[in-house]
Design a protein around this motif. Sequence first.
Motif, short mmCIF file in Angstrom:
data_model
loop_
_atom_site.label_atom_id
_atom_site.label_comp_id
_atom_site.label_asym_id
_atom_site.label_seq_id
_atom_site.Cartn_x
_atom_site.Cartn_y
_atom_site.Cartn_z
N GLY A 197 0.81 -1.21 0.00
CA GLY A 197 0.00 0.00 0.00
C GLY A 197 0.84 1.26 0.00
O GLY A 197 0.52 2.24 -0.69
N ALA A 198 1.95 1.25 0.77
CA ALA A 198 2.83 2.42 0.83
C ALA A 198 3.50 2.66 -0.52
O ALA A 198 3.67 3.80 -0.96
CB ALA A 198 3.87 2.23 1.92
N VAL A 199 3.90 1.58 -1.18
CA VAL A 199 4.52 1.71 -2.50
C VAL A 199 3.51 2.26 -3.50
O VAL A 199 3.81 3.14 -4.31
CB VAL A 199 5.10 0.37 -2.98
N GLY A 200 2.30 1.77 -3.45
CA GLY A 200 1.25 2.27 -4.32
C GLY A 200 0.97 3.74 -4.10
O GLY A 200 0.76 4.50 -5.05
N ALA A 201 0.97 4.16 -2.83
CA ALA A 201 0.75 5.57 -2.51
C ALA A 201 1.88 6.43 -3.06
O ALA A 201 1.65 7.56 -3.52
CB ALA A 201 0.65 5.75 -0.99
N HIS A 202 3.11 5.90 -3.04
CA HIS A 202 4.24 6.67 -3.58
C HIS A 202 4.13 6.77 -5.11
O HIS A 202 4.44 7.82 -5.67
CB HIS A 202 5.56 6.02 -3.18
N PHE A 203 3.70 5.71 -5.76
CA PHE A 203 3.45 5.79 -7.19
C PHE A 203 2.44 6.89 -7.50
O PHE A 203 2.61 7.67 -8.44
CB PHE A 203 2.91 4.45 -7.72
N SER A 204 1.39 6.95 -6.69
CA SER A 204 0.37 7.98 -6.89
C SER A 204 0.97 9.37 -6.71
O SER A 204 0.65 10.30 -7.47
CB SER A 204 -0.77 7.77 -5.90
N TYR A 205 1.86 9.52 -5.71
CA TYR A 205 2.48 10.82 -5.46
C TYR A 205 3.38 11.25 -6.61
O TYR A 205 3.27 12.37 -7.11
CB TYR A 205 3.28 10.78 -4.17
N ILE A 206 4.29 10.36 -7.05
CA ILE A 206 5.24 10.78 -8.09
C ILE A 206 4.55 10.99 -9.43
O ILE A 206 5.07 11.70 -10.30
CB ILE A 206 6.42 9.79 -8.23
N SER A 207 3.35 10.40 -9.59
CA SER A 207 2.60 10.61 -10.83
C SER A 207 1.66 11.80 -10.74
O SER A 207 0.91 12.05 -11.69
CB SER A 207 1.80 9.35 -11.18
N GLY A 208 1.72 12.51 -9.61
CA GLY A 208 0.79 13.63 -9.43
C GLY A 208 -0.65 13.17 -9.50
O GLY A 208 -1.49 13.83 -10.11
N LYS A 209 -0.91 12.01 -8.86
CA LYS A 209 -2.25 11.39 -8.86
C LYS A 209 -2.73 11.13 -10.29
O LYS A 209 -3.91 11.30 -10.61
CB LYS A 209 -3.25 12.26 -8.10
N GLY A 210 -1.77 10.71 -11.13
CA GLY A 210 -2.14 10.30 -12.48
C GLY A 210 -1.91 11.35 -13.54
O GLY A 210 -2.06 11.07 -14.74
#
Length: 344
Positions: free
Chosen positions: A62-75
């Motif tokens: 879940g933490a890794v997924g949240a970081h993906f969301s962050y670096i992608s600017g929520k998509g």
Amino acid sequence: MSRVVVRVSRDADLFMEILSHGRAGPQRRERFTSGQIAQIARTVRRTPEVMVKVTGGGRSTGAVGAHFSYISGKGRIDIETDEGQRIDKEGQKELLKSWHLELTPGQYRKGPDDQHAPRPLKLVHNIVLSMPRPTPPDKVLAAARTFAREHFGAKHQYAMALHTHQEHPHVHLVVKAEGRDGLRLHIDKAMLREWREHFAELMRAQGVPANATPRVARGRTKSRLKQASYQAIRRGRSDRLRTRLHDVARELKSSQTIHDPAHAKLVATRLAVVDGWIKVAAALDAQGEIILAGDVRYFAKHLPPVLTDRERLAEDFARHIKAYKSSQNRPDDKVRDRDIERTR
């Protein structure tokens, strides 16, 4: 005994190797290599410094997924993978699933008592590669691609995203901690130094002046606190920093100054650094690099003031208070407009 280490794989030698060369004395006639001279010139002429920083790493899927969301600017920003794929918001879950983080060995370890699990391992390492503005962002991304491919491509899955909305263009790089061979990536200070040197080299290959020198070589300690740090204190999100600031504020109120026993040690370190640079200048003179030797002496003479962490915190705090009082004393637009109207 002083020694000189020459790396054939890197143009930039470490600062201490250069100073060691400078301290060798007249009885030893080693000459600075062209790579060492270039490193000295970049440092004393204040070529922009690269930043390579490990900012943490998720210990759960879940933490890794949240970081993906962050670096992608929520998509809003596509994530680029080690295979060159561009992943949009909808593809992030599938990317995360393809890394099989839940199968990483060690996530189900038992503690010494065979019951309580120890702290979970990092599933990924979050790394930031950055350059000061006005570096072209596409150059930073190109260098980051090469950096990631050469360091991780054969062994570790990774993903990256370029950020340009902040002061410095930078790339967020997420590297799976467990390699394809089952071995884990362990990052230490020596590895970070090597990474900085390599990233600076890759930026120069992009035609961008870039350097990688330890802070001590440039007379720097830690950078100043940002406005966001004080905002975090006011919002109760930084208790440790709040305690340090309260301690500094009390001492400033009672004595108008800060006393830190660590200051003497920093001064001794600074004297050694300056002495090293002066001897480097003498060695350059002997080698016929007269102009660069003069630049080295000027650089050594104009290093920033020596400040401990506590002294720097006091300086930053005083600057923040002054700026805050100035903003409070500034008349607002409505009052200013009325004053102007009265003078017409």
